[in-house]
Design a protein around this motif. Sequence first.
Motif, PDB file in Angstrom:
ATOM      1  N   THR A  61     -10.243  25.151  58.610  1.00  0.00           N
ATOM      2  CA  THR A  61     -10.256  25.146  59.672  1.00  0.00           C
ATOM      3  C   THR A  61     -10.018  23.371  59.431  1.00  0.00           C
ATOM      4  O   THR A  61     -11.275  23.834  58.695  1.00  0.00           O
ATOM      5  CB  THR A  61     -11.562  25.645  60.827  1.00  0.00           C
ATOM      6  OG1 THR A  61     -10.930  27.098  60.879  1.00  0.00           O
ATOM      7  CG2 THR A  61     -11.594  25.094  62.451  1.00  0.00           C
ATOM      8  N   ARG A  66     -13.340  22.758  64.315  1.00  0.00           N
ATOM      9  CA  ARG A  66     -14.645  23.166  63.367  1.00  0.00           C
ATOM     10  C   ARG A  66     -15.447  22.873  65.162  1.00  0.00           C
ATOM     11  O   ARG A  66     -16.335  23.218  64.577  1.00  0.00           O
ATOM     12  CB  ARG A  66     -14.725  22.848  62.073  1.00  0.00           C
ATOM     13  CG  ARG A  66     -15.765  24.346  61.215  1.00  0.00           C
ATOM     14  CD  ARG A  66     -16.230  24.134  60.478  1.00  0.00           C
ATOM     15  NE  ARG A  66     -14.783  23.722  59.303  1.00  0.00           N
ATOM     16  CZ  ARG A  66     -15.094  23.030  59.072  1.00  0.00           C
ATOM     17  NH1 ARG A  66     -16.324  22.581  58.382  1.00  0.00           N
ATOM     18  NH2 ARG A  66     -14.113  23.233  57.665  1.00  0.00           N
ATOM     19  N   ALA A  71     -16.131  28.415  63.058  1.00  0.00           N
ATOM     20  CA  ALA A  71     -15.285  29.052  61.920  1.00  0.00           C
ATOM     21  C   ALA A  71     -15.548  30.670  62.228  1.00  0.00           C
ATOM     22  O   ALA A  71     -14.557  31.286  62.262  1.00  0.00           O
ATOM     23  CB  ALA A  71     -16.668  28.080  60.904  1.00  0.00           C
TER      24      ALA A  71
END
Length: 155
Positions: A61, A66, A71
Amino acid sequence: MATPVPSQPPHPQQLPQPHPPAPPPQRGPAPTPLVDALHARGQLRHELALHIPGHKRGRGTPPALRRLVPASALAFDVTELAGLDVLSCASGPIAEAQRLAAALWRADATRFLVSGSTGGVLAAVLGTCAAGDTLLLARNAHQSALAGAALAGAT
């Protein structure tokens, strides 16, 4: 002679009912077959995520994303992997979730869709219009209805 307009709308019990009344609410938590399958699949850590989406269950990510989405939540954003079913020909947890949704809404059948309202509107127009048909739309109709008409060859 004009029919007088009632001063109050009809009572809901006087309106035609297409389906029988809803069953009494279920006691306890409602079944969640699709969420349960996603959760079980998201807990697996023994496999390498080489499928779409490309964020690799959160490990790939981008930092900006994020900051918005943890995540850990992206671990559950997976594709049609074993145990999760296939949307286009559901026979597992998606089929069960659709059956439960249909029962809840007292519908004969319910199908989940992708692409938000655009996908649903396109499916409705393409499923009902053929080349040469005329589709009557409101001025403020969703743009996808116009696109669907063009794709169907309707005017």
